[in-house]
Enzyme design. Structure first.
Site, PDB file in Angstrom:
ATOM      1  N   LYS A 142       0.831  -1.213   0.000  1.00 58.98           N
ATOM      2  CA  LYS A 142       0.000   0.000   0.000  1.00 58.98           C
ATOM      3  C   LYS A 142       0.863   1.259   0.000  1.00 58.98           C
ATOM      4  O   LYS A 142       0.586   2.207  -0.730  1.00 58.98           O
ATOM      5  CB  LYS A 142      -0.937   0.026   1.233  1.00 58.98           C
ATOM      6  CG  LYS A 142      -1.900  -1.158   1.305  1.00 58.98           C
ATOM      7  CD  LYS A 142      -2.908  -1.005   2.431  1.00 58.98           C
ATOM      8  CE  LYS A 142      -2.298  -1.039   3.827  1.00 58.98           C
ATOM      9  NZ  LYS A 142      -1.693  -2.330   4.199  1.00 58.98           N
ATOM     10  N   ARG A 183      -9.765   0.668   8.887  1.00 62.11           N
ATOM     11  CA  ARG A 183      -9.356  -0.694   9.231  1.00 62.11           C
ATOM     12  C   ARG A 183     -10.421  -1.424  10.046  1.00 62.11           C
ATOM     13  O   ARG A 183     -10.214  -2.584  10.396  1.00 62.11           O
ATOM     14  CB  ARG A 183      -8.086  -0.625  10.074  1.00 62.11           C
ATOM     15  CG  ARG A 183      -6.786  -0.974   9.316  1.00 62.11           C
ATOM     16  CD  ARG A 183      -5.662  -0.800  10.299  1.00 62.11           C
ATOM     17  NE  ARG A 183      -4.458  -1.479  10.000  1.00 62.11           N
ATOM     18  CZ  ARG A 183      -3.382  -0.930   9.438  1.00 62.11           C
ATOM     19  NH1 ARG A 183      -3.424   0.307   9.002  1.00 62.11           N
ATOM     20  NH2 ARG A 183      -2.282  -1.623   9.301  1.00 62.11           N
ATOM     21  N   ARG A 239      11.368  -6.571   4.902  1.00 63.61           N
ATOM     22  CA  ARG A 239      11.263  -5.114   4.989  1.00 63.61           C
ATOM     23  C   ARG A 239      11.865  -4.596   6.295  1.00 63.61           C
ATOM     24  O   ARG A 239      12.328  -3.464   6.357  1.00 63.61           O
ATOM     25  CB  ARG A 239       9.789  -4.715   4.882  1.00 63.61           C
ATOM     26  CG  ARG A 239       9.539  -3.234   4.850  1.00 63.61           C
ATOM     27  CD  ARG A 239       8.091  -2.915   4.572  1.00 63.61           C
ATOM     28  NE  ARG A 239       7.259  -2.984   5.755  1.00 63.61           N
ATOM     29  CZ  ARG A 239       5.945  -2.683   5.777  1.00 63.61           C
ATOM     30  NH1 ARG A 239       5.333  -2.339   4.660  1.00 63.61           N
ATOM     31  NH2 ARG A 239       5.253  -2.745   6.897  1.00 63.61           N
ATOM     32  N   ARG A 275      11.304  -0.896  11.449  1.00 62.03           N
ATOM     33  CA  ARG A 275      10.084  -1.005  12.263  1.00 62.03           C
ATOM     34  C   ARG A 275      10.131  -2.254  13.126  1.00 62.03           C
ATOM     35  O   ARG A 275      10.267  -3.366  12.609  1.00 62.03           O
ATOM     36  CB  ARG A 275       8.853  -1.040  11.348  1.00 62.03           C
ATOM     37  CG  ARG A 275       8.485   0.316  10.798  1.00 62.03           C
ATOM     38  CD  ARG A 275       7.343   0.237   9.813  1.00 62.03           C
ATOM     39  NE  ARG A 275       6.157  -0.438  10.335  1.00 62.03           N
ATOM     40  CZ  ARG A 275       5.004  -0.493   9.694  1.00 62.03           C
ATOM     41  NH1 ARG A 275       4.880   0.097   8.505  1.00 62.03           N
ATOM     42  NH2 ARG A 275       3.974  -1.126  10.210  1.00 62.03           N
ATOM     43  N   ARG A 314      -0.398  -9.204  13.397  1.00 55.28           N
ATOM     44  CA  ARG A 314      -0.953  -8.124  12.560  1.00 55.28           C
ATOM     45  C   ARG A 314      -1.819  -8.717  11.450  1.00 55.28           C
ATOM     46  O   ARG A 314      -2.870  -8.170  11.107  1.00 55.28           O
ATOM     47  CB  ARG A 314       0.177  -7.277  11.973  1.00 55.28           C
ATOM     48  CG  ARG A 314       0.809  -6.352  13.024  1.00 55.28           C
ATOM     49  CD  ARG A 314       2.146  -5.818  12.578  1.00 55.28           C
ATOM     50  NE  ARG A 314       2.086  -4.981  11.407  1.00 55.28           N
ATOM     51  CZ  ARG A 314       3.136  -4.754  10.610  1.00 55.28           C
ATOM     52  NH1 ARG A 314       4.304  -5.295  10.876  1.00 55.28           N
ATOM     53  NH2 ARG A 314       3.003  -3.969   9.572  1.00 55.28           N
TER      54      ARG A 314
END
Ligand code: AMP
Length: 191
Positions: A14, A89, A128, A134, A146
Site C-alpha cells: 500500500k 481498518r 522489509r 520497524r 498483525r
C-alpha cells in the site's frame, strides 16, 4: 474529488503504490500508520497512546484513530482528493469516514484492494524489517498477529465497500510497475 481507499493486508504494498498514485493523480496521501509513527517519534500524547497498541500489532482504538484522521483531512482543504492508506481498518472507521466526508460534500470514490497470499506477506514484512527499522516488522510473532488482526477486524471492511459497489480487487503480486498498471486501469475508470 477522487477519494481512494488503498486497502490490503500489512505488506501488500500500500505504501509503495500510494507514493506512485499520489503523484500520478495529484492526491494527498494519508497513511494512519505513518502519522502514528510521526507522533511516536515526536513523543506526543497521541504517539504515546498509540505505541502501546502498535508494539503488539494490535489496532489503535477507533476513537483515537478517527479523530486523528479527520483532523488530517481538514488540514488539506484544497486537496483534489485523498489516498487513504491503512484507513479504514474497522467497519466503525468506514462508517465514520463516510459520515465525515458526506458532511464535507464528498465521499469515497472506490476501494482498491491489493490481494496477496499470507506466506508472501510474512516473507515481505520480515525482509522489509531490515530497511524499515520497524519493530513491528522484525518480530515474526507480531507480524503474524498483525495479519490475524487484519483477517479478523479489517478484512470485513471490504464487504462494506462491496455492498456499495465500490470495491475493486487487484492482484498485488508481480513487479511494482505491473501492480501500478493494474491499479491505474481501475482508477482511470473514475477520472
Ligand atoms: P501500518 O503502517 O498501516 O502497517 O500500521 C502500523 C500500525 O499502526 C498498525 O499495526 C496499527 O497498530 C496502527 N494503525 C495504523 N492505521 C490504523 C487504523 N486505521 N486503525 C487502527 N490502528 C491503526
Amino acid at each position: 474529488m477522487l477519494n481512494v481507499v488503498l486497502f490490503g493486508p500489512p505488506g501488500a504494498g500500500k505504501g509503495t503504490q500510494s507514493e506512485i498514485l499520489l503523484q500520478r493523480y495529484g492526491l494527498v496521501h494519508l497513511s494512519t500508520g505513518d502519522i502514528f509513527r510521526y507522533n511516536i517519534k515526536n513523543s506526543t500524547e497521541l504517539g504515546l497512546q498509540a505505541k502501546a497498541f502498535m508494539d503488539k500489532g494490535e489496532l489503535v482504538p477507533d476513537s483515537l484513530t478517527i479523530s486523528m484522521l479527520e483532523s488530517e483531512v481538514v488540514k488539506h482543504a484544497h486537496a483534489k482528493g485523498f489516498i487513504f492508506d491503512g484507513f479504514p481498518r474497522t467497519s466503525a472507521q468506514a462508517e465514520a469516514l463516510d459520515t465525515f466526508l458526506a458532511g464535507r460534500g464528498t465521499g469515497i470514490t472506490c476501494m482498491l484492494a491489493l490481494e496477496v497470499g499470507e506466506e508472501e506477506l510474512i516473507k515481505r514484512l520480515l525482509n522489509r524489517a531490515s530497511t524499515s527499522g520497524r519493530a513491528d516488522d522484525a518480530d515474526e510473532s507480531i507480524v503474524r498477529n498483525r495479519i490475524a488482526v487484519y483477517n479478523r477486524e479489517t478484512a470485513p471492511v471490504a464487504g462494506y465497500y462491496q455492498a456499495l459497489g465500490k470495491y475493486c480487487g487487484v492482484a498485488g503480486v508481480g513487479t511494482v510497475e505491473e501492480i501500478t498498471s493494474r491499479l491505474c486501469a481501475e482508477l482511470d475508470a473514475f477520472v
